[in-house]
Design a protein around this motif. Structure first.
Motif, mmCIF file in Angstrom:
data_model
loop_
_atom_site.group_PDB
_atom_site.id
_atom_site.type_symbol
_atom_site.label_atom_id
_atom_site.label_comp_id
_atom_site.label_asym_id
_atom_site.label_seq_id
_atom_site.Cartn_x
_atom_site.Cartn_y
_atom_site.Cartn_z
ATOM 1 N N GLY A 118 0.835 -1.202 0.000
ATOM 2 C CA GLY A 118 0.000 0.000 0.000
ATOM 3 C C GLY A 118 0.865 1.245 0.000
ATOM 4 N N TYR A 119 0.343 2.296 0.585
ATOM 5 C CA TYR A 119 1.045 3.579 0.623
ATOM 6 C C TYR A 119 0.928 4.208 1.999
ATOM 7 C CZ TYR A 119 1.065 3.671 -4.492
ATOM 8 O OH TYR A 119 1.281 3.390 -5.812
ATOM 9 N N ASP A 120 1.978 4.901 2.406
ATOM 10 C CA ASP A 120 1.865 5.830 3.524
ATOM 11 C C ASP A 120 1.459 7.155 2.914
ATOM 12 O OD1 ASP A 120 2.380 4.376 5.831
ATOM 13 O OD2 ASP A 120 4.547 4.686 5.727
ATOM 14 N N LEU A 121 0.400 7.739 3.431
ATOM 15 C CA LEU A 121 -0.097 9.026 2.958
ATOM 16 C C LEU A 121 0.187 10.065 4.029
ATOM 17 C CD1 LEU A 121 -1.840 10.808 1.031
ATOM 18 C CD2 LEU A 121 -3.822 10.053 2.371
ATOM 19 N N TYR A 122 0.816 11.159 3.624
ATOM 20 C CA TYR A 122 1.113 12.260 4.526
ATOM 21 C C TYR A 122 0.390 13.505 4.021
ATOM 22 C CZ TYR A 122 4.912 9.224 6.034
ATOM 23 O OH TYR A 122 5.638 8.162 6.504
ATOM 24 N N LEU A 123 -0.401 14.113 4.877
ATOM 25 C CA LEU A 123 -1.099 15.345 4.533
ATOM 26 C C LEU A 123 -0.605 16.457 5.444
ATOM 27 C CD1 LEU A 123 -4.797 14.077 4.213
ATOM 28 C CD2 LEU A 123 -3.031 14.225 2.442
ATOM 29 N N PRO A 167 -8.110 3.844 4.480
ATOM 30 C CA PRO A 167 -7.151 4.360 5.466
ATOM 31 C C PRO A 167 -7.116 3.527 6.744
ATOM 32 C CG PRO A 167 -9.118 5.733 5.423
ATOM 33 C CD PRO A 167 -9.286 4.712 4.346
ATOM 34 N N LYS A 168 -5.911 3.338 7.243
ATOM 35 C CA LYS A 168 -5.683 2.623 8.505
ATOM 36 C C LYS A 168 -4.589 3.355 9.273
ATOM 37 C CE LYS A 168 -6.744 -1.878 6.549
ATOM 38 N NZ LYS A 168 -6.234 -3.210 6.236
ATOM 39 N N ASP A 169 -4.539 3.139 10.557
ATOM 40 C CA ASP A 169 -3.462 3.663 11.410
ATOM 41 C C ASP A 169 -3.274 5.178 11.212
ATOM 42 O OD1 ASP A 169 -1.474 3.493 13.332
ATOM 43 O OD2 ASP A 169 0.103 3.139 11.839
ATOM 44 N N ILE A 170 -4.361 5.933 11.375
ATOM 45 C CA ILE A 170 -4.340 7.381 11.166
ATOM 46 C C ILE A 170 -3.781 8.079 12.403
ATOM 47 C CG2 ILE A 170 -5.764 9.414 10.696
ATOM 48 C CD1 ILE A 170 -7.741 7.486 9.287
ATOM 49 N N LYS A 171 -2.815 8.960 12.175
ATOM 50 C CA LYS A 171 -2.192 9.733 13.255
ATOM 51 C C LYS A 171 -2.224 11.211 12.883
ATOM 52 C CE LYS A 171 -0.004 6.082 15.283
ATOM 53 N NZ LYS A 171 -0.913 5.190 15.861
ATOM 54 N N ILE A 172 -2.420 12.071 13.882
ATOM 55 C CA ILE A 172 -2.441 13.513 13.651
ATOM 56 C C ILE A 172 -1.452 14.187 14.596
ATOM 57 C CG2 ILE A 172 -4.375 13.902 15.231
ATOM 58 C CD1 ILE A 172 -5.324 16.103 13.193
ATOM 59 N N ASN A 173 -0.820 15.250 14.107
ATOM 60 C CA ASN A 173 0.158 15.967 14.911
ATOM 61 C C ASN A 173 0.098 17.457 14.570
ATOM 62 O OD1 ASN A 173 2.476 16.285 16.635
ATOM 63 N ND2 ASN A 173 3.694 16.504 14.789
ATOM 64 N N ALA A 188 -1.447 8.412 7.374
ATOM 65 C CA ALA A 188 -2.295 7.219 7.346
ATOM 66 C C ALA A 188 -1.689 6.208 6.382
ATOM 67 C CB ALA A 188 -3.706 7.577 6.888
ATOM 68 N N PHE A 189 -1.982 4.951 6.633
ATOM 69 C CA PHE A 189 -1.621 3.900 5.691
ATOM 70 C C PHE A 189 -2.827 3.663 4.801
ATOM 71 C CE2 PHE A 189 -1.761 -0.588 4.475
ATOM 72 C CZ PHE A 189 -0.596 -0.645 3.727
#
Length: 102
Positions: A15-20, A56-62, A74-75
């Protein structure tokens, strides 16, 4: 807000790691707090907006106060490459975009 998001993807084996990266000002026009609920909502709206079938899986926010950005990771899973049903969401996020670009 969706038009102000900087996107980066990293290809992985499954899959992909997505960074926003979202400018603080744009984020705070819609959300009051930086939290997981907002991150899930933004990821889902972003994927709908771009007609992306990733799950989307494993969503993190900072919140990065130094750079004045909100960052979400997110993955994205594309296993079986099946098409998801399209959903529409006339939502306050899209109205902010419309007002901004008039």
């Amino acid at each position: 807000m969706l038009n102000s998001i900087f996107e980066r993807r990293v290809k992985l084996k499954y899959g992909y790691d997505l960074y926003l990266e979202i400018p603080e000002k744009e984020y705070l026009q819609i959300y009051e707090d930086v939290n997981d609920e907002a991150a899930h909502n933004i990821i889902n709206l972003f994927l709908q907006y771009h007609r992306d079938d990733g799950r989307p899986k494993d969503i993190k926010i900072n919140y990065d106060s130094k750079n004045r950005t909100v960052n979400i990771r997110a993955f994205l899973d594309y296993e079986d490459n099946t098409h998801s049903d399209e959903t529409t969401s006339p939502h306050r996020y899209l109205s902010v975009i419309s007002k901004k670009h008039l």
